[in-house]
Structures are given as structure tokens and as C-alpha cells.
Design a protein around this motif. Structure first.
Motif, PDB file in Angstrom:
ATOM      1  N   GLY A   1      49.701 -44.276-103.994  1.00 26.64           N
ATOM      2  CA  GLY A   1      48.667 -43.590-104.750  1.00 26.64           C
ATOM      3  C   GLY A   1      48.772 -42.085-104.589  1.00 26.64           C
ATOM      4  N   TYR A   2      48.312 -41.388-105.609  1.00 21.65           N
ATOM      5  CA  TYR A   2      48.352 -39.930-105.552  1.00 21.65           C
ATOM      6  C   TYR A   2      47.608 -39.393-104.326  1.00 21.65           C
ATOM      7  CZ  TYR A   2      50.170 -39.645-110.381  1.00 21.65           C
ATOM      8  OH  TYR A   2      50.942 -39.735-111.514  1.00 21.65           O
ATOM      9  N   GLY A   3      46.503 -40.038-103.963  1.00 22.62           N
ATOM     10  CA  GLY A   3      45.747 -39.586-102.799  1.00 22.62           C
ATOM     11  C   GLY A   3      46.528 -39.687-101.506  1.00 22.62           C
ATOM     12  N   GLU A   4      47.428 -40.660-101.407  1.00 22.23           N
ATOM     13  CA  GLU A   4      48.248 -40.828-100.210  1.00 22.23           C
ATOM     14  C   GLU A   4      49.316 -39.744-100.089  1.00 22.23           C
ATOM     15  OE1 GLU A   4      49.318 -45.153 -99.440  1.00 22.23           O
ATOM     16  OE2 GLU A   4      48.744 -45.230-101.564  1.00 22.23           O
ATOM     17  N   LEU A   5      49.691 -39.151-101.210  1.00 23.24           N
ATOM     18  CA  LEU A   5      50.810 -38.206-101.249  1.00 23.24           C
ATOM     19  C   LEU A   5      50.375 -36.747-101.357  1.00 23.24           C
ATOM     20  CD1 LEU A   5      52.992 -40.206-103.781  1.00 23.24           C
ATOM     21  CD2 LEU A   5      53.547 -39.851-101.358  1.00 23.24           C
ATOM     22  N   ALA A   6      49.100 -36.508-101.657  1.00 23.75           N
ATOM     23  CA  ALA A   6      48.665 -35.159-102.025  1.00 23.75           C
ATOM     24  C   ALA A   6      48.931 -34.135-100.939  1.00 23.75           C
ATOM     25  CB  ALA A   6      47.186 -35.178-102.387  1.00 23.75           C
TER      26      ALA A   6
ATOM     27  N   LEU B   1      46.975 -28.872-105.565  1.00 23.44           N
ATOM     28  CA  LEU B   1      48.405 -28.855-105.857  1.00 23.44           C
ATOM     29  C   LEU B   1      48.789 -27.620-106.664  1.00 23.44           C
ATOM     30  CD1 LEU B   1      49.210 -32.595-106.596  1.00 23.44           C
ATOM     31  CD2 LEU B   1      49.153 -31.350-104.435  1.00 23.44           C
ATOM     32  N   ASN B   2      47.851 -27.053-107.357  1.00 20.25           N
ATOM     33  CA  ASN B   2      48.004 -25.735-107.964  1.00 20.25           C
ATOM     34  C   ASN B   2      46.589 -25.257-108.291  1.00 20.25           C
ATOM     35  OD1 ASN B   2      47.386 -26.794-110.696  1.00 20.25           O
ATOM     36  ND2 ASN B   2      49.478 -27.631-110.629  1.00 20.25           N
ATOM     37  N   ALA B   3      46.478 -24.177-109.015  1.00 24.44           N
ATOM     38  CA  ALA B   3      45.153 -23.610-109.264  1.00 24.44           C
ATOM     39  C   ALA B   3      44.277 -24.495-110.131  1.00 24.44           C
ATOM     40  CB  ALA B   3      45.301 -22.238-109.925  1.00 24.44           C
ATOM     41  N   TRP B   4      44.870 -25.490-110.783  1.00 22.28           N
ATOM     42  CA  TRP B   4      44.140 -26.250-111.786  1.00 22.28           C
ATOM     43  C   TRP B   4      43.756 -27.658-111.354  1.00 22.28           C
ATOM     44  CZ3 TRP B   4      42.593 -23.579-115.969  1.00 22.28           C
ATOM     45  CH2 TRP B   4      43.277 -22.385-116.263  1.00 22.28           C
ATOM     46  N   VAL B   5      44.366 -28.191-110.320  1.00 18.53           N
ATOM     47  CA  VAL B   5      44.129 -29.599-110.001  1.00 18.53           C
ATOM     48  C   VAL B   5      44.064 -29.832-108.496  1.00 18.53           C
ATOM     49  CG1 VAL B   5      46.613 -30.153-110.154  1.00 18.53           C
ATOM     50  CG2 VAL B   5      44.916 -31.975-110.374  1.00 18.53           C
ATOM     51  N   GLN B   6      43.098 -30.631-108.097  1.00 19.85           N
ATOM     52  CA  GLN B   6      42.965 -31.079-106.723  1.00 19.85           C
ATOM     53  C   GLN B   6      42.911 -32.602-106.720  1.00 19.85           C
ATOM     54  OE1 GLN B   6      39.607 -29.196-104.854  1.00 19.85           O
ATOM     55  NE2 GLN B   6      40.139 -27.170-105.625  1.00 19.85           N
ATOM     56  N   ILE B   7      43.476 -33.188-105.669  1.00 19.25           N
ATOM     57  CA  ILE B   7      43.491 -34.640-105.552  1.00 19.25           C
ATOM     58  C   ILE B   7      42.902 -35.018-104.202  1.00 19.25           C
ATOM     59  CG2 ILE B   7      44.931 -36.714-105.481  1.00 19.25           C
ATOM     60  CD1 ILE B   7      46.870 -35.343-107.348  1.00 19.25           C
ATOM     61  N   GLY B   8      41.916 -35.915-104.213  1.00 18.63           N
ATOM     62  CA  GLY B   8      41.285 -36.377-102.989  1.00 18.63           C
ATOM     63  C   GLY B   8      42.063 -37.509-102.358  1.00 18.63           C
ATOM     64  N   ARG B   9      41.725 -37.828-101.125  1.00 17.90           N
ATOM     65  CA  ARG B   9      42.406 -38.921-100.421  1.00 17.90           C
ATOM     66  C   ARG B   9      42.201 -40.257-101.123  1.00 17.90           C
ATOM     67  NH1 ARG B   9      40.713 -37.490 -94.131  1.00 17.90           N
ATOM     68  NH2 ARG B   9      41.768 -35.453 -94.034  1.00 17.90           N
ATOM     69  N   ASP B  10      41.093 -40.378-101.856  1.00 18.63           N
ATOM     70  CA  ASP B  10      40.833 -41.621-102.578  1.00 18.63           C
ATOM     71  C   ASP B  10      41.509 -41.652-103.946  1.00 18.63           C
ATOM     72  OD1 ASP B  10      39.367 -39.700-103.885  1.00 18.63           O
ATOM     73  OD2 ASP B  10      37.441 -40.765-103.802  1.00 18.63           O
ATOM     74  N   GLY B  11      42.316 -40.632-104.242  1.00 22.30           N
ATOM     75  CA  GLY B  11      43.019 -40.588-105.514  1.00 22.30           C
ATOM     76  C   GLY B  11      42.249 -39.942-106.641  1.00 22.30           C
ATOM     77  N   ARG B  12      41.025 -39.483-106.371  1.00 18.21           N
ATOM     78  CA  ARG B  12      40.255 -38.811-107.410  1.00 18.21           C
ATOM     79  C   ARG B  12      40.933 -37.498-107.788  1.00 18.21           C
ATOM     80  NH1 ARG B  12      36.631 -40.657-110.734  1.00 18.21           N
ATOM     81  NH2 ARG B  12      35.600 -38.628-110.756  1.00 18.21           N
ATOM     82  N   VAL B  13      41.043 -37.264-109.077  1.00 19.16           N
ATOM     83  CA  VAL B  13      41.651 -36.049-109.614  1.00 19.16           C
ATOM     84  C   VAL B  13      40.546 -35.140-110.123  1.00 19.16           C
ATOM     85  CG1 VAL B  13      43.166 -35.113-111.399  1.00 19.16           C
ATOM     86  CG2 VAL B  13      43.769 -37.261-110.250  1.00 19.16           C
ATOM     87  N   SER B  14      40.514 -33.911-109.637  1.00 18.85           N
ATOM     88  CA  SER B  14      39.505 -32.953-110.067  1.00 18.85           C
ATOM     89  C   SER B  14      40.197 -31.762-110.720  1.00 18.85           C
ATOM     90  CB  SER B  14      38.651 -32.485-108.884  1.00 18.85           C
ATOM     91  OG  SER B  14      37.584 -31.668-109.322  1.00 18.85           O
ATOM     92  N   VAL B  15      39.847 -31.515-111.963  1.00 17.75           N
ATOM     93  CA  VAL B  15      40.476 -30.455-112.757  1.00 17.75           C
ATOM     94  C   VAL B  15      39.563 -29.234-112.774  1.00 17.75           C
ATOM     95  CG1 VAL B  15      41.418 -29.833-115.012  1.00 17.75           C
ATOM     96  CG2 VAL B  15      41.608 -32.193-114.186  1.00 17.75           C
ATOM     97  N   ALA B  16      40.126 -28.069-112.469  1.00 15.41           N
ATOM     98  CA  ALA B  16      39.362 -26.817-112.541  1.00 15.41           C
ATOM     99  C   ALA B  16      39.222 -26.405-113.997  1.00 15.41           C
ATOM    100  CB  ALA B  16      40.065 -25.722-111.747  1.00 15.41           C
ATOM    101  N   VAL B  17      37.976 -26.247-114.454  1.00 18.70           N
ATOM    102  CA  VAL B  17      37.705 -25.878-115.844  1.00 18.70           C
ATOM    103  C   VAL B  17      37.002 -24.527-115.863  1.00 18.70           C
ATOM    104  CG1 VAL B  17      36.522 -26.518-117.960  1.00 18.70           C
ATOM    105  CG2 VAL B  17      37.572 -28.286-116.557  1.00 18.70           C
ATOM    106  N   PRO B  18      37.640 -23.505-116.425  1.00 16.55           N
ATOM    107  CA  PRO B  18      37.043 -22.163-116.449  1.00 16.55           C
ATOM    108  C   PRO B  18      36.278 -21.857-117.729  1.00 16.55           C
ATOM    109  CG  PRO B  18      39.334 -22.016-117.062  1.00 16.55           C
ATOM    110  CD  PRO B  18      39.034 -23.485-116.875  1.00 16.55           C
ATOM    111  N   ARG B  19      35.962 -22.859-118.535  1.00 15.92           N
ATOM    112  CA  ARG B  19      35.227 -22.641-119.777  1.00 15.92           C
ATOM    113  C   ARG B  19      33.889 -23.362-119.715  1.00 15.92           C
ATOM    114  NH1 ARG B  19      38.426 -19.473-119.287  1.00 15.92           N
ATOM    115  NH2 ARG B  19      40.518 -19.454-120.159  1.00 15.92           N
ATOM    116  N   ALA B  20      32.878 -22.773-120.339  1.00 12.18           N
ATOM    117  CA  ALA B  20      31.521 -23.304-120.291  1.00 12.18           C
ATOM    118  C   ALA B  20      31.385 -24.523-121.193  1.00 12.18           C
ATOM    119  CB  ALA B  20      30.522 -22.227-120.711  1.00 12.18           C
ATOM    120  N   GLU B  21      30.706 -25.544-120.690  1.00 13.32           N
ATOM    121  CA  GLU B  21      30.434 -26.752-121.484  1.00 13.32           C
ATOM    122  C   GLU B  21      29.078 -26.607-122.145  1.00 13.32           C
ATOM    123  OE1 GLU B  21      30.665 -29.488-123.576  1.00 13.32           O
ATOM    124  OE2 GLU B  21      32.248 -29.992-122.110  1.00 13.32           O
ATOM    125  N   MET B  22      29.099 -26.533-123.474  1.00 13.67           N
ATOM    126  CA  MET B  22      27.851 -26.389-124.226  1.00 13.67           C
ATOM    127  C   MET B  22      27.757 -27.437-125.327  1.00 13.67           C
ATOM    128  SD  MET B  22      28.747 -22.646-125.804  1.00 13.67           S
ATOM    129  CE  MET B  22      30.455 -22.138-126.021  1.00 13.67           C
TER     130      MET B  22
END
Length: 748
Positions: free
Chosen positions: A199-204, A50-71
Motif C-alpha cells: 500500500g502507498y501508506g507502507e511506502l510513503a 511526497l511533494n508540495a501537492w500530496v501527502q500520504i498517511g500510514r493508512d494510505g489516505r491521500v491528501s491533496v493540497a488545494v490552493p484555490r477557494a471552494e465556492m
């Protein structure tokens, strides 16, 4: 104005470019959204961007793009929270994925850390400098995790990205139901209209074809359901189950393993390496000199590569810096202090004149040693160079610089380099460097397209670090009739982290310029001192230095807070009340100081043989005060309790903030009690943890963390807990013994 302008220009040049001409304002948060069809991220599975930061799957899963390292600092969770809050997502349906290199993922806030400004300076020049620094960071595409800047940078863009995605989903549902947008609402991953829901997945898919509204209002603070709370962290399940992939865990088909030995002395070179004998050993693919100072073995396992180097160790020539030793470098710094030169970072009133007329002047000299980062995961990187493409898997804090340096080494365009950032088993600033990445790519170029994992052993990690600088501070002060300081003169001498870092990354731009990282925490004192003069003396010592957790603050908090305590005792005043009297114009600092003191029971009696010490320090946009309770057992300091109070503005995930304070305090105690790197004959003497131990469980004190509620924007969290620790402990020991500790590590 001329002096401040020069310092700001110097700070910008140290970062690689000048601020002048970049722009007056920071990058607009909306410009960092990206678009659905033009997003720089490839969809994950059946996800829709939906933009550079968020993707939504058909099952409604929300995936956020994170450009910082997890330490371990919880950044994957915190950034996902910001977006999910405005998206009205169900937290159980939220996950993250690594953001690939693209300008929208740049850390625009990072370069704020190089500006030599007072934290409360809001003048025209300060506003210009801050805006231009952020725009410069964005323009350079700095995808970097450091400077406690990740949440500060993401605070607006990630929330706006969530609001924009929510708006698209509302538009898609309104079109499907043929109802006005104002009649719809969202909750828990659904768009609602009366009893109906989608659901968000139905509308994405439909939402991705639309454009967000021009006005995207953000939620009111009182409506937050995620920000300020502590939902389950996204990185913990994989870590608990042993499924998390750190750099050292990377496994690939046909993977080869590399071990290396580097000249033990700075600037040394290899004079003998038994290449043919090593190549005859079982499992060895190759042995060669990577450069004049490094020998490498590539084998089918790291143990075989390492065993080959142990059986046939290369011989080295000491090189031109063989005469370096710690004692000589200390003398060099003392001579520099005697010269009263350097760069002025603050000059309120006329401290020199007041001191010259003073009947009594208090003087002190403090010293802090070189320190290694000593992350538990040794340096490593996996690389593959095949068919003109470069693929890198590594635990790095500088994904964009890693890509650039890998491209340089391989002689390809950056577009042909892919960098996958794994979890980091400790960073602390060491993984802001690209040396192991450059080495891995160079080794991979000799492996015929096979991937190769380079792993440094612990001895290489200790003896070839980029160290926290050896530094000295010399103070002079005089007190007024009320016992408070009238004049304060501070000179800080040591190598420049900024100069050294630029020299490694951009050799052509290296210059001896003012370095705020070296003097930070010394010139931005919040205390009301009428005549205050602080100078920086940049003294190269021939030892590589770099960013170490909290950088200059870790040094200067020890220097300044211990000397301030000396003044309080010289005036016969309580150290807490003394600080309170100097903080009348800084209510946030005063509140943090008093919270720590109250929670520690500052005025209550202690068991015999114990004492308390206090310290206050601001760094990375956050204010931290600590009270340490100590005793002496068997001739050694024993820290029983540390009470920490923190004002870090708005807290995104309070449990993580508490954990970061606890970890920062333990990091600071390790350095204060055990940390020291010494040099002899041009080489580091400490080679492993027995010679440079971590704080043991038996030494670990009770730690109580108290967080100040705030409506201010977020401050940094990963680093501000470290600077006050050493001075709080040293001030307690001085109260207990009557002797000042002016040199770290603590020795009684």
C-alpha cells in the motif's frame, strides 16, 4: 505591432507590473513540484509529503493540497482528480487540505485574462505575452481563485505532481523488493508485482527520501479512469450533513462579534456616534470609529452589536459625491460616446471609411446597469491579533492578497500572518476584494488578543459593494449585398474595473491604462467582418466597480449578440443561419452553435405566443451557445427553456460542468430579469433582496446542458455560461414582440 504592444504593456501594468523582462516562457510545471523534505506544507497528522501537492498517511489516505477557494464550483474535487489520476489512487481514499501561502501554489494562469489578444492568436508576440503573463503571475505568488482559471492553471502541475509521487512510490517498492522498476505497476493505491502488493501508506516514508525520475510521462487519454468522469465530489458530504465550515460559521474560544455601519453615500463621513451610550449596553465590549466613514460595535454576540447600532444609529455627512445619480451618470457616458475618443482595441480594415460611403447605416445604443454581487453569505471575516501574530479565518478568493493586506494593517511581516480559507457561500468576484479583511484585522487590534468576527448585515453588503459597471455601447454597421455585415463600429463606455481594482489594492500604481477586462467580449468577435473597429472609453463615475461573474463578457455579450441579431433581422435572414455564415473560419464555434440549435429544435414549430432566441459567446477559453424559449405572461417575460451547448476543452468532472452551466444561466437570468443598482444622492437605493430579488423557483426554466467532447486543454467553466443568457432571452423577446430590448434589466 506597436499598438498591440502598448495594449499588452498596459494590461500588465494594470496587473501591478510590466511583462517586459519577466521571461519568454511560462513557469515549468516541474519547477512547481516542491520536494518531500522541503515542501511548504506541514504534514497532516501522520502524513508524509511526497511533494508540495500530496501527502500520504500510514493508512494510505491521500491528501491533496488545494490552493484555490471552494465556492461551489467543485475545484477541490477537480484538482484532486488531476493528481489522483496520475497517482493511481483509490478515490475513496482521497481528500484535500488547504495549501498555505507558497510560490508553488501561485495561479500562473490568472493574468492570461488581462491580455488583449484574440483567442486564436498564436503569433510570436502573443506567445511571448502569454508566457510572460504566466511567469509574472507565478513570480508574484498570486494565490487567487478567479477568472475561471483554477483548472487551467492546475492542468499540468497537478498531473505532474501525481506522476512524480507515483514514481517515488514505485522506486521505494522496487528497492524493498529488489526488482527492476519496469516490472512494477500501480493500481488503486497499491504498488503491484505479480501477486505481491504494498500500500502507498507502507511506502510513503521511504518514498519521501527519494528524488523523482527526470522523465515523468503522463498517462495517455485512453488510460484515464478519473479525468472525464464524475466521481463523488469531495465537498458534498460535509455540506449535506451540515458540517461544512463557511466563514460565517467560525467559532473560537472567547470569540467577540462586530457589527458596523458605513456612510451610505460614497465618500461620506460620520458626524455623530453615541459611543458612551452604546458602551453601557448589555454585552457590549466597545464602540468606536474605525475610520471617518465607519462606526463599529463589538459585543458578545452579533445580535447585540447590531441592536446597539440600530438603537443608536450614527449620523453621517453625505460627502463630496452626494450629487451622484444614475441619470447624470448615463448622460456622462453618452457624452463620452459622442466624443469618439478612447483606446482602439481592434481595427481591421477601415470601418469608418466604409460607413461614410454606405447608403444605409444601422445604428443602435445599448445599456447595462450597475449590478451587485448579492452572494448568499454576507461578507464576514474572523481575525485575531495576539503576541505579534495575526490569524485570519475568512471566505476569500485572494488568500495571498488577504495575507499581505492583513500584514499591512497590523504592521507586521507577512510571515507572521496565517490565513485559513473557509468555504465560500458565493464569491462571483466580490471576495476578490480585501475590505472586510482589513476591517476585521483593524478591529481585532483593539480587542486585547481576543478573536473577533466581523459580519456585515445585508444592507451593508448591498450598499457597499464593488459593482459591475454601468456601461453603454454604441454601434454602427452596414451590410453587403449578401446581407452580411461589411463594416462594424462599436464603442463601449463605462468605468474601468482594472483601474478601480488597482487603485484599491495598490494606490500608488493606479493609472488610466487600457483595460481588457472592460472591453473583453467586444473586440474578440469570431465573426468574419471585413471592417471591424472596437474602441474602449474608460469613464470614471465615482462609484466603486469590480469583477462580477464573467466581468466584461457579461456586458459585451449582451451588446454584441443583440446587435448582431438586429443585423440578421434587417437582412431578412434567420439569426442561426446568419451566424453560421460568419463562422466559416471557426469550426469549434460553429459546432457549438449548431449543437445548441439542434438540441433546442430551432426550426421546429412552437406553441402560439412563444419564440426562440440564440446567442454565442467565447470567454475564458470556452465557447458557449444558448437558445432561450420565451413567452409573455401578465406583461412580464417568461423563460420556459434554455438549451446550452459548451465546448470547454477537456472536461475533468462533467457533472460539475453541467451544474456550473445551470448555475451560470440562473445567475444570468436573475441579472437580466431583475438586476439593477441605481444611485440617488450619492447612495445606492437597493438595500436588500426585496428590492433586488433573486430568480424564484417559479421563474426557473427547464435547462438542458450539452457538452462537446474535446481533446483540447481545459477551458474555464465557472463564468462562460453567464454571458450568452441575457442576449438569448432578449433576442427571443424581439422575435416575439418586434421590439428590440436595448437596456437591462428587461422591461416590456
Amino acid at each position: 505591432m506597436k499598438r498591440r504592444g502598448f495594449l499588452i504593456a498596459g494590461a500588465a501594468a494594470a496587473g501591478g507590473a510590466l511583462l517586459v523582462g519577466v521571461g519568454l516562457q511560462p513557469p515549468d510545471a516541474r519547477s512547481r513540484l516542491g520536494t518531500g523534505r522541503g515542501a511548504p506544507q506541514p504534514p497532516q497528522g501522520d502524513g508524509v509529503a511526497l511533494n508540495a501537492w500530496v501527502q500520504i498517511g500510514r493508512d494510505g489516505r491521500v491528501s491533496v493540497a488545494v490552493p484555490r477557494a471552494e465556492m461551489g464550483q467543485g475545484v477541490h474535487t477537480a484538482l484532486a482528480q488531476l493528481l489522483a489520476e496520475e497517482l493511481d489512487a483509490d478515490w475513496a481514499q482521497v481528500g484535500v487540505h488547504d495549501a498555505t501561502g507558497a510560490p508553488v501554489y501561485a495561479n500562473a494562469a490568472l493574468l492570461l485574462n488581462v491580455l488583449p489578444l484574440q483567442p486564436d492568436d498564436d503569433g510570436a508576440l502573443a506567445r511571448f505575452a502569454r508566457g510572460a503573463a504566466q511567469r509574472l503571475g507565478y513570480s508574484l505568488g498570486l494565490q487567487v481563485t478567479g477568472g475561471s482559471s483554477s483548472v487551467r492553471d492546475a492542468w499540468e502541475p497537478l498531473r505532474l505532481a501525481g506522476a512524480a509521487a507515483r514514481n517515488l512510490l514505485l522506486q521505494a517498492a522496487a528497492a524493498r523488493w529488489q526488482r527492476p522498476l519496469a516490472e512494477l505497476k500501480t493500481a488503486g493505491g497499491f504498488v503491484l508485482h505479480g501477486e505481491r502488493r504494498l500500500g502507498y501508506g507502507e511506502l510513503a516514508a521511504e518514498a519521501a527520501q527519494l528524488s523523482p525520475a527526470h522523465e515523468l510521462p503522463l498517462k495517455r487519454r485512453e488510460d484515464w479512469s478519473l479525468i472525464g468522469r464524475s466521481p463523488p465530489r469531495l465537498d458534498l458530504p460535509a455540506k449535506v450533513q451540515g458540517l461544512a465550515r463557511y466563514g460565517i460559521d467560525v467559532q473560537l474560544p472567547g470569540l467577540r462579534h462586530a457589527a458596523l455601519r458605513q456612510a451610505p453615500s460614497f465618500g461620506g463621513s460620520v458626524v455623530r456616534f453615541e459611543v458612551e451610550a452604546i458602551r453601557q449596553r448589555r454585552g457590549v465590549f466597545d464602540a468606536f470609529l474605525l475610520n471617518e466613514g465607519s462606526a463599529v460595535v463589538v459585543a458578545d454576540s452579533w445580535w447585540r452589536a447590531e441592536a446597539a447600532l440600530k438603537a443608536h444609529p450614527p449620523r453621517f455627512h453625505a460627502g463630496p459625491r452626494a450629487g451622484l445619480d444614475t441619470a447624470g451618470m448615463r448622460q456622462t457616458l453618452q457624452r463620452a460616446l459622442d466624443q469618439h475618443s478612447g483606446t482602439g482595441f481592434r481595427n481591421d480594415g477601415d470601418a469608418r471609411a466604409v460607413l461614410a460611403r454606405a447608403g444605409a447605416v444601422l445604428r443602435a445604443e445599448y445599456e447595462a446597469p450597475f449590478l451587485a454581487h448579492a452572494a448568499l453569505e454576507p461578507l464576514n471575516c474572523t481575525a485575531q491579533v495576539k503576541d505579534g501574530q495575526v490569524h485570519v479565518w475568512c471566505p476569500t478568493q485572494v488568500a495571498s492578497l488577504a495575507r499581505w493586506k492583513a500584514a499591512q494593517v497590523a504592521g507586521v511581516a507577512q510571515e507572521r500572518v496565517t490565513v485559513e480559507t473557509t468555504y465560500l457561500g458565493g464569491g462571483f468576484g466580490r471576495r476578490l476584494e480585501t475590505d472586510v479583511i482589513e476591517q476585521a484585522v483593524a478591529i481585532a487590534m483593539r480587542c486585547g488578543g481576543a478573536p473577533v468576527k466581523l459580519l456585515w448585515n445585508r444592507e451593508e453588503d448591498f450598499t457597499h459593494d464593488v459593482y459591475r459597471p454601468l456601461a453603454m455601447a454604441r454601434f454602427e454597421a452596414t451590410l453587403g449585398p449578401d446581407g452580411l455585415p461589411m463594416a462594424w463600429l462599436n464603442q463601449v463606455a463605462g468605468p474601468s474595473v482594472g483601474t478601480d481594482t488597482v487603485a484599491r489594492l495598490l494606490p500608488g500604481l493606479a493609472a488610466d491604462l487600457p483595460d481588457k477586462n472592460h472591453i473583453e467580449g467586444a473586440f474578440e468577435l469570431p465573426y468574419a467582418i471585413p471592417h471591424l473597429r472596437v474602441r474602449q472609453l474608460r469613464v470614471p463615475l465615482g462609484v466603486p466597480v469590480g469583477s462580477w461573474r464573467s466581468v466584461g463578457h457579461s456586458l459585451n455579450a449582451f451588446f454584441t449578440e443583440c446587435f448582431l441579431d438586429e443585423l440578421a433581422h434587417a437582412a431578412g435572414q434567420d439569426p442561426l443561419r446568419y451566424r453560421e455564415a460568419l463562422l466559416a473560419r471557426h469550426p469549434r464555434h460553429l459546432a457549438v452553435l449548431r449543437l445548441a440549435a439542434t438540441q433546442a429544435g430551432w426550426s421546429s414549430a412552437l406553441p402560439a405566443g412563444r419564440a426562440r432566441g440564440i446567442a454565442l459567446h467565447e470567454s475564458f477559453g470556452s465557447i458557449c451557445a444558448q437558445v432561450a424559449e420565451v413567452s409573455i405572461e401578465a406583461g412580464r417575460p417568461r423563460v420556459h427553456r434554455v438549451v446550452c451547448a459548451l465546448d470547454a476543452g477537456t472536461l475533468v468532472h462533467p457533472d460539475t460542468v453541467r451544474a456550473q452551466m445551470e448555475g451560470s444561466i440562473l445567475f444570468g437570468l436573475t441579472a437580466a430579469l431583475h438586476g439593477e443598482i441605481t444611485i440617488a444622492n450619492g447612495a445606492v437605493q437597493q438595500r436588500n433582496f426585496p428590492e433586488q430579488p433573486l430568480l424564484s423557483l417559479a421563474e426557473t426554466p427547464q435547462i438542458d446542458v450539452h457538452l462537446v467532447p474535446s481533446t483540447a486543454p481545459p477551458g474555464g467553466v465557472g463564468e462562460p455560461g453567464t454571458p450568452p443568457t441575457a442576449p438569448a432571452v432578449c433576442n427571443a423577446l424581439a422575435t416575439l414582440t418586434g421590439r428590440r430590448i436595448r437596456q437591462l434589466p428587461i422591461r416590456l
